[in-house]
Scaffold this motif. Structure first.
Motif: not given
Length: 387
Positions: A116-123, A133-142, A146-150
């Protein structure tokens, strides 16, 4: 995490493509063949991931599921893509441009936000889940959105984001958790985080959340998809105290009007079965008023009237027979009507549909629907068909 690392290698990706359509019954033979050329742990990881992708197709669609990575819990607990997309559209309409997605899981909601064009911090605090989650963001070109943080979500500063979305864990070692304060993190913490959001916030909770547990400054929404209730959402920064039921696809939204309980009346020609989201949201009265209808019993969420009116919020049936609860009489009626395809629905009855079906032994070319319920307090069987 080791399985994921193996699958992300060129050999792992090639193997995933090769086993994509493997049927469960063929897994042993396929595994035996592949282990002659590939490490056993890689073959097991690929076949396990293929199985998860097949399961996930119902939630994410075959195209996305075929590229994404999953954990068993991730498939089970992730948000259905249609529901996540609807929520992302709501955030976008509110002017949200960035969101902190807390307890992101495998990233289902983060993906919808990003699309939807929204920047995401995914924790997420679980290392394996965050890696997926990080692999999925990369797999879908996003990955750019999407910044994934553990991390522990309770220690994350969300001040720089327009919105907050929290999806607390609602399952423990013994299954589903029904007490909102037993969520991880607890609902009270999530509410506090939501109230700090600069523009809006949404908390995903179980559909069975008691209405009295909804904070006064929250809007409560129950969502169904294809007739199945999927979740409830507490919104902050919208309309405090509002209640709504949203049906997907659509979306179609019914807003609560604070109506009193509908009147009880005799069963009419038509019976309406409200959508589960409408029932959970306690909006049966709104449906009844729109249909100029009443309840068949003060404790049963079936609405009845003498007129057939269109409504997206309930399924309509034409009632042909009303009988006191009596299996022998029902069996005779169905035999007379030559009913072989029998749909059994129940509300307010302890009888199990399959148990009844075995006793009446339907046979014949016709079909019917029987409702096991109460009418004015009396156990009753209503027979009819979709209107």
């Amino acid at each position: 995490m080791n399985d994921l690392a193996l699958l992300l290698t060129p050999e792992g990706r090639a193997l995933l493509d090769e086993v994509r359509d493997t049927a469960p019954a063929d897994e042993l033979a396929v595994a035996t063949r592949l282990r002659r050329e590939h490490p056993a742990d890689l073959v097991s990881a690929a076949l396990g991931q293929a199985r998860l992708r097949q399961r996930a197709a119902a939630k994410f669609g075959a195209a996305d599921a075929g590229r994404m990575f999953f954990t068993p819990n991730g498939v089970e607990q992730s948000t259905r893509a249609s529901v996540a997309a609807y929520r992302a559209d709501c955030f976008q309409a509110m002017g949200v441009r960035s969101v902190a997605d807390l307890c992101c899981g495998i990233g289902g909601d983060a993906i919808a936000f990003a699309r939807a064009g929204i920047g995401v911090l995914a924790v997420d605090r679980d290392p394996a889940t965050a890696a997926v989650a990080r692999a999925n963001a990369e797999a879908l070109g996003l990955a750019d959105l999407i910044e994934v943080r553990e991390a522990d979500v309770t220690e994350v500063d969300t001040a720089g984001y327009d919105a907050v979305f929290v999806d607390p864990a609602r399952r423990g070692g013994r299954g589903r958790i029904f007490d909102p304060e037993a969520y991880s993190p607890p609902l009270s913490w999530a509410v506090g985080a939501a109230r700090k959001a600069s523009r809006a916030a949404a908390l995903k909770v179980a559909p069975g959340i008691p209405h009295e547990a909804v904070p006064e400054d929250a809007e409560a929404e129950w969502i169904s998809d294809g007739g199945d209730v999927k979740e409830a959402v507490l919104w902050f920064g919208t309309t405090p105290g509002a209640v709504r039921a949203t049906l997907l696809p659509g979306p179609r939204t019914l807003l609560g009007r604070g109506l009193p309980d509908p009147r009880v009346r005799p069963v009419g020609r038509y019976l309406y079965e409200p959508d589960g989201a409408v029932i959970r949201a306690h909006l049966v009265a709104e449906v009844a008023e729109d249909l100029d209808a009443g309840l068949i019993d003060p404790t049963i969420a079936y609405v009845t009237s003498d007129a057939l009116l269109p409504t997206p919020y309930a399924t309509s049936y034409e009632i042909t027979d009303q009988l006191p609860f009596n299996v022998k009489k029902l069996k005779a009626l169905l035999r007379e009507r030559e009913v072989g395809t029998l749909t059994v629905k129940k509300r307010g009855s302890a009888v199990e549909p399959e148990e009844l079906r075995k006793k009446v032994k339907p046979a014949g070319p016709n079909s019917a629907t029987v409702f096991l319920t109460r009418v004015a307090g009396a156990p009753t069987m209503l027979v009819g068909h979709p209107a």
